[in-house]
Design an enzyme around this catalytic site. Structure first.
Site, PDB file in Angstrom:
ATOM      1  N   ASP A   1      -3.736   2.441  -4.682  1.00 28.41           N
ATOM      2  CA  ASP A   1      -2.372   2.283  -4.163  1.00 28.41           C
ATOM      3  C   ASP A   1      -1.823   0.864  -4.368  1.00 28.41           C
ATOM      4  O   ASP A   1      -2.611  -0.083  -4.423  1.00 28.41           O
ATOM      5  CB  ASP A   1      -2.313   2.681  -2.679  1.00 28.41           C
ATOM      6  CG  ASP A   1      -3.225   1.840  -1.777  1.00 28.41           C
ATOM      7  OD1 ASP A   1      -4.384   1.631  -2.120  1.00 28.41           O
ATOM      8  OD2 ASP A   1      -2.744   1.387  -0.714  1.00 28.41           O
TER       9      ASP A   1
ATOM     10  N   HIS B   1      -2.748  -3.039  -3.189  1.00 25.87           N
ATOM     11  CA  HIS B   1      -4.115  -2.854  -2.689  1.00 25.87           C
ATOM     12  C   HIS B   1      -5.102  -2.727  -3.857  1.00 25.87           C
ATOM     13  O   HIS B   1      -6.206  -3.260  -3.829  1.00 25.87           O
ATOM     14  CB  HIS B   1      -4.154  -1.603  -1.800  1.00 25.87           C
ATOM     15  CG  HIS B   1      -5.322  -1.551  -0.882  1.00 25.87           C
ATOM     16  ND1 HIS B   1      -5.580  -0.474  -0.071  1.00 25.87           N
ATOM     17  CD2 HIS B   1      -6.319  -2.449  -0.643  1.00 25.87           C
ATOM     18  CE1 HIS B   1      -6.693  -0.721   0.622  1.00 25.87           C
ATOM     19  NE2 HIS B   1      -7.155  -1.898   0.300  1.00 25.87           N
TER      20      HIS B   1
ATOM     21  N   HIS C   1       0.840  -1.206   0.000  1.00 27.07           N
ATOM     22  CA  HIS C   1       0.000   0.000   0.000  1.00 27.07           C
ATOM     23  C   HIS C   1       0.874   1.255   0.000  1.00 27.07           C
ATOM     24  O   HIS C   1       2.058   1.190   0.304  1.00 27.07           O
ATOM     25  CB  HIS C   1      -0.800   0.099   1.314  1.00 27.07           C
ATOM     26  CG  HIS C   1      -1.660  -1.056   1.642  1.00 27.07           C
ATOM     27  ND1 HIS C   1      -3.023  -1.023   1.470  1.00 27.07           N
ATOM     28  CD2 HIS C   1      -1.376  -2.261   2.192  1.00 27.07           C
ATOM     29  CE1 HIS C   1      -3.550  -2.174   1.896  1.00 27.07           C
ATOM     30  NE2 HIS C   1      -2.574  -2.940   2.331  1.00 27.07           N
ATOM     31  N   TYR C   2       0.231   2.388  -0.281  1.00 27.21           N
ATOM     32  CA  TYR C   2       0.840   3.651   0.167  1.00 27.21           C
ATOM     33  C   TYR C   2      -0.091   4.297   1.176  1.00 27.21           C
ATOM     34  O   TYR C   2      -1.299   4.035   1.184  1.00 27.21           O
ATOM     35  CB  TYR C   2       1.244   4.580  -0.976  1.00 27.21           C
ATOM     36  CG  TYR C   2       0.164   5.180  -1.858  1.00 27.21           C
ATOM     37  CD1 TYR C   2      -0.994   5.770  -1.350  1.00 27.21           C
ATOM     38  CD2 TYR C   2       0.363   5.239  -3.240  1.00 27.21           C
ATOM     39  CE1 TYR C   2      -1.928   6.347  -2.186  1.00 27.21           C
ATOM     40  CE2 TYR C   2      -0.572   5.815  -4.079  1.00 27.21           C
ATOM     41  CZ  TYR C   2      -1.712   6.373  -3.536  1.00 27.21           C
ATOM     42  OH  TYR C   2      -2.639   6.952  -4.364  1.00 27.21           O
TER      43      TYR C   2
ATOM     44  N   GLU D   1       2.698  -0.903   4.432  1.00 26.89           N
ATOM     45  CA  GLU D   1       2.398   0.462   3.977  1.00 26.89           C
ATOM     46  C   GLU D   1       3.696   1.188   3.668  1.00 26.89           C
ATOM     47  O   GLU D   1       4.650   1.134   4.457  1.00 26.89           O
ATOM     48  CB  GLU D   1       1.666   1.247   5.082  1.00 26.89           C
ATOM     49  CG  GLU D   1       0.237   0.817   5.319  1.00 26.89           C
ATOM     50  CD  GLU D   1      -0.779   1.512   4.404  1.00 26.89           C
ATOM     51  OE1 GLU D   1      -0.373   2.331   3.550  1.00 26.89           O
ATOM     52  OE2 GLU D   1      -1.981   1.207   4.554  1.00 26.89           O
TER      53      GLU D   1
HETATM   54 ZN   LIG Z   1      -4.079   0.663   0.751  1.00 26.24          ZN
END
Ligand SMILES: [Zn+2]
Length: 245
Positions: free
Chosen positions: A148, A138, A26-27, A96
């Site tokens: 993301d 994601h 993810h970001y 993340e």
């Molecule tokens: Zn995400």
């Protein structure tokens, strides 16, 4: 590898002691690590509501923080699907990457951050059985809701480091490609074979696929959402090389 430990109660047991078989990237879509951490630790409410977390977060300078034990279920993927599995949180480890994202000015992922990600993924994959085909973004598992880690994320670099897959189409893939360009039904079938959610609309799948496997679409004139033969050949490579899970 140095990992800073911080504990959040935004997690739960994995039902049925399920072992993680997915790695989801993810970001954060925050200005910095602290802002994302505020949500993880419950110091601030997440703008989309609900309590969120991930197992790991990697800052832009490459420092790694762990919030949730790998044995537990973190709350990063939300409503999600891949290859017949609905509850991706139950089956995954979530990472993340700090990046301002769409909201605050999406930017390339720095080398230090990518290097740290490679080290962390290798470390995780030494402990769990995760197929390269299940190292996903994601947006792959929630194509109608999420973007993301986005088209600036270098999946190809990651694959070259031994994490995830990057399609290398050959003659056969290029031959099949025109079918996908012409025929929406065979295109959809290919997306579903690869793992996408059957509930997702076609355009969301095309764009999610492009973010991961054909980022050139975002620099081509009107490329976003348009299926061309180069993209379709990569899709067919994935169809052909899909593992029997
Ligand atoms: Zn995400």
């Amino acid at each position: 590898m140095k990992i800073i430990r911080k504990e959040t109660d935004h997690c739960e047991e994995r039902k049925g002691s399920v072992k993680p078989t997915f790695l989801i990237i993810h970001y954060t879509e925050t200005k910095n690590l602290t802002d994302a951490e505020d949500y993880f630790m419950g110091r601030k409410d997440h703008p989309e509501g609900g309590r969120v977390s991930a197992h790991y977060m990697i800052d832009q300078d490459g420092s790694i923080v762990q919030y949730v034990d790998e044995a537990k279920r973190a709350w990063h993927a939300g409503v999600s699907h891949w290859g017949g599995i609905d509850d991706i949180n139950l089956h995954s480890i979530g990472i993340e990457l700090v990046n301002p994202g769409r909201k605050y000015g999406y930017q390339p992922f720095p080398v230090q951050q990518m290097d740290a990600l490679v080290r962390l993924c290798k470390d995780i994959m030494s402990r769990h059985i995760i197929s390269p085909h299940r190292v996903l973004g994601h947006s792959d598992v929630a194509p109608t809701r999420k973007q993301d880690p986005g088209e600036l994320f270098k999946w190809q670099t990651l694959a070259q480091a031994g994490i995830g897959v990057w399609p290398e189409p050959g003659e056969e893939d290029r031959r099949m490609a025109s079918d996908y360009v012409r025929d929406k039904n065979s295109l959809k079938e290919a997306f579903l074979t690869v793992g996408f959610d059957p509930q997702a609309d076609m355009n969301s799948m095309v764009v999610a696929f492009q973010r991961h496997f054909y980022p050139e679409a975002f620099t081509e004139l009107d490329g976003k959402g348009r299926v061309n033969e180069t993209m379709a050949a990569r899709l067919h490579w994935l169809v052909r090389n899909r593992p029997n899970l």
